[in-house]
Every structure is written in structure tokens, then in C-alpha cells.
Design a protein around this motif. Sequence first.
Motif, PDB file in Angstrom:
ATOM      1  N   ILE A   5       0.970  -1.192   0.017  1.00  0.00           N
ATOM      2  CA  ILE A   5       0.005  -0.029  -0.095  1.00  0.00           C
ATOM      3  C   ILE A   5       1.036   1.101   0.070  1.00  0.00           C
ATOM      4  O   ILE A   5       1.821   1.489   0.848  1.00  0.00           O
ATOM      5  N   ALA A  13      -4.266   4.631   5.154  1.00  0.00           N
ATOM      6  CA  ALA A  13      -3.470   3.439   5.065  1.00  0.00           C
ATOM      7  C   ALA A  13      -3.944   2.448   6.142  1.00  0.00           C
ATOM      8  O   ALA A  13      -3.725   1.294   5.964  1.00  0.00           O
ATOM      9  N   LYS A  17      -5.347  -1.162   5.237  1.00  0.00           N
ATOM     10  CA  LYS A  17      -4.279  -2.379   5.678  1.00  0.00           C
ATOM     11  C   LYS A  17      -5.539  -3.248   6.531  1.00  0.00           C
ATOM     12  O   LYS A  17      -5.269  -4.603   6.662  1.00  0.00           O
ATOM     13  N   HIS A  30       2.985  -1.276   4.121  1.00  0.00           N
ATOM     14  CA  HIS A  30       2.832  -0.039   4.023  1.00  0.00           C
ATOM     15  C   HIS A  30       3.909   0.829   3.662  1.00  0.00           C
ATOM     16  O   HIS A  30       4.916   0.948   4.065  1.00  0.00           O
TER      17      HIS A  30
END
Length: 147
Positions: A5, A13, A17, A30
Motif C-alpha cells: 500500500i 493506510a 491495511k 505500507h
Amino acid sequence: MFIVIVEDNILTATVVKKRLELNGYTDVKHFDNGMDCLLQVYEDRTPDVVIMDYHLGLVNGVEILQKIRAYKPDLRVILMSGQDDINVAVQSIKKGAREYIRKDEDLHYTKLLAVLKEIEEEISKEKENKPIKKIIGKVKDFLSDND
């Protein structure tokens, strides 16, 4: 399936996630900027899918997408952004994004999960066909050596 991501908003984020993890996608990493994502793609373990925001500070998601395409043309990239400009969506697809999903659509997580399921099925089929492709390549090599 390994998913990266790329999102500069930590709250967004974290939510993405967590949604992925709740749906069985636990191998998720991430990055808050495109450059770190490129380092992952270029130098480390290449992800199966990149889910990327459009606005990423100094560069935008389409610019990062182009750099990814130059190095890994088959890497699946999904742009997921709050950007409401249709030209951004069109440009993303033209530059090689698998999908453009607007974050403010009512069902954007449903759409994201559906695309990931399609990709998962594609990867599974590719893995099944890999031994066959390897054998075909060896046969072609053998035949060309005997000409």
C-alpha cells in the motif's frame, strides 16, 4: 499474496491495511511515499499488487506507476484515490493501472476486494501454467538447437 500500500495519509493506510487483513490478506506492507515503494519493487521482494494513492507529495501515483511499468511491466497496480477528476482515472488506466478506484465511492472496499480476488485467481493460474511454459521453452530450445 504480497500487497504493498502506498498512501501518505496514515489513517487511510491503516484502514486499508486492516480491511485487507480482515479479508485474509495478511502479507501487506505500507509505504507513505512512492520512492520507498520503488525501492521495494527494484531492490527487495517484488509485490504481487501495489495499491497506490494518487497524491503522494512531490510525485503523484501516475508518475510512480510509469516508473514501475518501466522496470516491472507485469506488476499489477491499483490506483485508489479521492481524486474526482475523470482525466486522472483515464490517465491512470492508459499508463497501465489495473484499476482506478475512487475512495469516496460507496462500495470502494467491495470493489477493491473484488479486484484483488481476480488478481489472486490470475496468479494461481499463472503458477499452474509455469511448469508447462518451462517445458515448452525447453522443447523450443531443443528443436532450435537441432536445426
